[in-house]
Design a protein around this motif. Structure first.
Motif, PDB file in Angstrom:
ATOM      1  N   MET A   1      72.874  18.055  37.000  1.00 32.86           N
ATOM      2  CA  MET A   1      73.390  16.934  36.220  1.00 32.86           C
ATOM      3  C   MET A   1      72.793  15.627  36.752  1.00 32.86           C
ATOM      4  O   MET A   1      72.354  15.557  37.886  1.00 32.86           O
ATOM      5  CB  MET A   1      74.920  16.858  36.350  1.00 32.86           C
ATOM      6  N   ILE A   2      72.847  14.646  35.921  1.00 32.52           N
ATOM      7  CA  ILE A   2      72.354  13.341  36.333  1.00 32.52           C
ATOM      8  C   ILE A   2      73.388  12.674  37.227  1.00 32.52           C
ATOM      9  O   ILE A   2      74.530  13.102  37.291  1.00 32.52           O
ATOM     10  CB  ILE A   2      72.040  12.459  35.098  1.00 32.52           C
ATOM     11  N   LYS A   3      72.971  11.637  37.898  1.00 29.41           N
ATOM     12  CA  LYS A   3      73.891  10.920  38.772  1.00 29.41           C
ATOM     13  C   LYS A   3      74.329   9.636  38.079  1.00 29.41           C
ATOM     14  O   LYS A   3      73.800   8.562  38.344  1.00 29.41           O
ATOM     15  CB  LYS A   3      73.236  10.617  40.108  1.00 29.41           C
ATOM     16  N   SER A   4      75.267   9.761  37.150  1.00 27.84           N
ATOM     17  CA  SER A   4      75.765   8.594  36.442  1.00 27.84           C
ATOM     18  C   SER A   4      77.094   8.152  37.037  1.00 27.84           C
ATOM     19  O   SER A   4      77.842   8.953  37.588  1.00 27.84           O
ATOM     20  CB  SER A   4      75.933   8.892  34.949  1.00 27.84           C
ATOM     21  N   GLN A   5      77.348   6.875  36.915  1.00 30.68           N
ATOM     22  CA  GLN A   5      78.598   6.285  37.377  1.00 30.68           C
ATOM     23  C   GLN A   5      79.633   6.487  36.281  1.00 30.68           C
ATOM     24  O   GLN A   5      79.383   6.177  35.114  1.00 30.68           O
ATOM     25  CB  GLN A   5      78.362   4.790  37.624  1.00 30.68           C
ATOM     26  N   ALA A  51      81.344  13.969  29.993  1.00 32.32           N
ATOM     27  CA  ALA A  51      82.151  15.050  29.406  1.00 32.32           C
ATOM     28  C   ALA A  51      82.133  16.280  30.310  1.00 32.32           C
ATOM     29  O   ALA A  51      83.169  16.916  30.532  1.00 32.32           O
ATOM     30  CB  ALA A  51      81.645  15.386  28.005  1.00 32.32           C
ATOM     31  N   VAL A  52      80.962  16.608  30.843  1.00 28.84           N
ATOM     32  CA  VAL A  52      80.856  17.757  31.746  1.00 28.84           C
ATOM     33  C   VAL A  52      81.671  17.503  33.015  1.00 28.84           C
ATOM     34  O   VAL A  52      82.497  18.331  33.415  1.00 28.84           O
ATOM     35  CB  VAL A  52      79.380  18.072  32.090  1.00 28.84           C
ATOM     36  N   LYS A  53      81.450  16.364  33.663  1.00 24.55           N
ATOM     37  CA  LYS A  53      82.144  16.077  34.930  1.00 24.55           C
ATOM     38  C   LYS A  53      83.656  16.028  34.758  1.00 24.55           C
ATOM     39  O   LYS A  53      84.395  16.680  35.501  1.00 24.55           O
ATOM     40  CB  LYS A  53      81.653  14.751  35.515  1.00 24.55           C
ATOM     41  N   LEU A  54      84.129  15.254  33.788  1.00 29.09           N
ATOM     42  CA  LEU A  54      85.577  15.098  33.607  1.00 29.09           C
ATOM     43  C   LEU A  54      86.207  16.385  33.083  1.00 29.09           C
ATOM     44  O   LEU A  54      87.280  16.786  33.545  1.00 29.09           O
ATOM     45  CB  LEU A  54      85.879  13.924  32.679  1.00 29.09           C
ATOM     46  N   GLY A  55      85.550  17.055  32.140  1.00 26.71           N
ATOM     47  CA  GLY A  55      86.089  18.293  31.590  1.00 26.71           C
ATOM     48  C   GLY A  55      86.156  19.406  32.621  1.00 26.71           C
ATOM     49  O   GLY A  55      87.161  20.108  32.729  1.00 26.71           O
ATOM     50  N   CYS A  56      85.092  19.577  33.384  1.00 27.69           N
ATOM     51  CA  CYS A  56      85.081  20.627  34.409  1.00 27.69           C
ATOM     52  C   CYS A  56      86.127  20.362  35.488  1.00 27.69           C
ATOM     53  O   CYS A  56      86.796  21.288  35.943  1.00 27.69           O
ATOM     54  CB  CYS A  56      83.688  20.774  35.010  1.00 27.69           C
ATOM     55  N   GLU A  57      86.271  19.114  35.875  1.00 30.47           N
ATOM     56  CA  GLU A  57      87.298  18.775  36.866  1.00 30.47           C
ATOM     57  C   GLU A  57      88.697  19.047  36.315  1.00 30.47           C
ATOM     58  O   GLU A  57      89.540  19.633  36.988  1.00 30.47           O
ATOM     59  CB  GLU A  57      87.176  17.307  37.268  1.00 30.47           C
ATOM     60  N   ALA A  58      88.953  18.638  35.079  1.00 30.75           N
ATOM     61  CA  ALA A  58      90.286  18.803  34.490  1.00 30.75           C
ATOM     62  C   ALA A  58      90.671  20.266  34.315  1.00 30.75           C
ATOM     63  O   ALA A  58      91.828  20.629  34.501  1.00 30.75           O
ATOM     64  CB  ALA A  58      90.345  18.085  33.136  1.00 30.75           C
ATOM     65  N   PHE A  59      89.692  21.108  33.941  1.00 28.28           N
ATOM     66  CA  PHE A  59      90.000  22.501  33.637  1.00 28.28           C
ATOM     67  C   PHE A  59      89.571  23.481  34.719  1.00 28.28           C
ATOM     68  O   PHE A  59      89.646  24.691  34.539  1.00 28.28           O
ATOM     69  CB  PHE A  59      89.406  22.878  32.282  1.00 28.28           C
ATOM     70  N   GLY A  60      89.115  22.983  35.874  1.00 28.74           N
ATOM     71  CA  GLY A  60      88.850  23.820  37.032  1.00 28.74           C
ATOM     72  C   GLY A  60      87.557  24.619  37.004  1.00 28.74           C
ATOM     73  O   GLY A  60      87.494  25.708  37.566  1.00 28.74           O
ATOM     74  N   TYR A  61      86.515  24.093  36.372  1.00 29.60           N
ATOM     75  CA  TYR A  61      85.216  24.755  36.357  1.00 29.60           C
ATOM     76  C   TYR A  61      84.266  24.083  37.339  1.00 29.60           C
ATOM     77  O   TYR A  61      84.432  22.912  37.663  1.00 29.60           O
ATOM     78  CB  TYR A  61      84.561  24.635  34.968  1.00 29.60           C
ATOM     79  N   THR A  63      80.404  22.636  37.610  1.00 29.48           N
ATOM     80  CA  THR A  63      79.652  21.921  36.573  1.00 29.48           C
ATOM     81  C   THR A  63      78.392  22.683  36.151  1.00 29.48           C
ATOM     82  O   THR A  63      77.436  22.088  35.675  1.00 29.48           O
ATOM     83  CB  THR A  63      79.275  20.500  37.041  1.00 29.48           C
ATOM     84  N   ALA A  64      78.407  24.006  36.274  1.00 28.12           N
ATOM     85  CA  ALA A  64      77.264  24.831  35.877  1.00 28.12           C
ATOM     86  C   ALA A  64      77.317  25.080  34.366  1.00 28.12           C
ATOM     87  O   ALA A  64      78.122  25.867  33.879  1.00 28.12           O
ATOM     88  CB  ALA A  64      77.279  26.150  36.638  1.00 28.12           C
ATOM     89  N   VAL A  65      76.450  24.385  33.635  1.00 20.90           N
ATOM     90  CA  VAL A  65      76.406  24.491  32.178  1.00 20.90           C
ATOM     91  C   VAL A  65      75.446  25.608  31.776  1.00 20.90           C
ATOM     92  O   VAL A  65      74.318  25.670  32.263  1.00 20.90           O
ATOM     93  CB  VAL A  65      75.959  23.149  31.556  1.00 20.90           C
ATOM     94  N   ARG A 111      79.865  20.970  21.974  1.00 15.67           N
ATOM     95  CA  ARG A 111      80.481  22.046  22.758  1.00 15.67           C
ATOM     96  C   ARG A 111      79.646  22.290  24.001  1.00 15.67           C
ATOM     97  O   ARG A 111      78.417  22.305  23.939  1.00 15.67           O
ATOM     98  CB  ARG A 111      80.554  23.339  21.944  1.00 15.67           C
ATOM     99  N   ILE A 112      80.343  22.523  25.100  1.00 19.36           N
ATOM    100  CA  ILE A 112      79.707  22.821  26.383  1.00 19.36           C
ATOM    101  C   ILE A 112      80.109  24.234  26.769  1.00 19.36           C
ATOM    102  O   ILE A 112      81.295  24.509  26.996  1.00 19.36           O
ATOM    103  CB  ILE A 112      80.174  21.824  27.474  1.00 19.36           C
ATOM    104  N   ALA A 113      79.140  25.155  26.805  1.00 17.98           N
ATOM    105  CA  ALA A 113      79.394  26.523  27.266  1.00 17.98           C
ATOM    106  C   ALA A 113      79.091  26.560  28.760  1.00 17.98           C
ATOM    107  O   ALA A 113      78.007  26.155  29.194  1.00 17.98           O
ATOM    108  CB  ALA A 113      78.523  27.510  26.512  1.00 17.98           C
ATOM    109  N   LEU A 114      80.051  27.029  29.529  1.00 14.70           N
ATOM    110  CA  LEU A 114      79.923  27.022  30.982  1.00 14.70           C
ATOM    111  C   LEU A 114      79.540  28.402  31.500  1.00 14.70           C
ATOM    112  O   LEU A 114      79.812  29.421  30.858  1.00 14.70           O
ATOM    113  CB  LEU A 114      81.225  26.522  31.599  1.00 14.70           C
ATOM    114  N   LYS A 115      78.918  28.432  32.665  1.00 13.59           N
ATOM    115  CA  LYS A 115      78.397  29.687  33.224  1.00 13.59           C
ATOM    116  C   LYS A 115      79.472  30.559  33.851  1.00 13.59           C
ATOM    117  O   LYS A 115      79.295  31.753  33.971  1.00 13.59           O
ATOM    118  CB  LYS A 115      77.318  29.398  34.270  1.00 13.59           C
ATOM    119  N   ALA A 116      80.565  29.980  34.280  1.00 11.65           N
ATOM    120  CA  ALA A 116      81.576  30.757  35.000  1.00 11.65           C
ATOM    121  C   ALA A 116      82.967  30.449  34.470  1.00 11.65           C
ATOM    122  O   ALA A 116      83.213  29.393  33.904  1.00 11.65           O
ATOM    123  CB  ALA A 116      81.511  30.437  36.490  1.00 11.65           C
TER     124      ALA A 116
END
Length: 125
Positions: A1-5, A51-61, A63-65, A111-116
């Protein structure tokens, strides 16, 4: 992922299936630098990163897309704008469905499909 603020999070709430953030997209975010000279615009890659960072943190994933699906950028997000980021969790498919909007105005979605599968919270010792 990129390093965005991450933007300023005004409020947030959610549960196991849906999460909602109210964000303030400040003009001083580094993502606006050079994108574009005539009118600063929040890059789509930054919106996706958040979306990836906040969504993965909120739902316990992690960040492997695996894949990104049906990405749509309908309206430009300009500096000093309030937006809502809403993410629906489809646990049975390991997917996050996101949208950036403000009332009836839609900025972006996809939609973001996650690896795990989600990591159980008990394992965060």
């Amino acid at each position: 992922m990129i390093k965005s603020q991450l933007p300023h999070i005004v409020s947030h709430e959610g549960d196991n299936n849906l999460y909602h953030w109210r964000l303030f997209i400040s003009a001083d975010l580094a993502s606006f630098t050079g994108h574009f000279p005539q009118q600063a615009v929040l890059p789509g890659v930054t919106q996706l990163d958040w979306a990836v960072k906040l969504g993965c943190e909120a739902f316990g994933y992690s960040t492997a897309v695996a894949t990104l699906e049906v990405l749509k950028f309908q309206q430009l997000i300009l500096p000093d704008t309030y937006v809502d980021l809403v993410i629906e969790h489809q646990a049975h498919k390991s997917k996050l469905i996101f949208s950036y909007r403000d009332g009836d105005k839609r900025f972006a979605s996809g939609r973001i499909a996650l690896k795990a599968a989600p990591v159980p919270s008990e394992s965060h010792s």
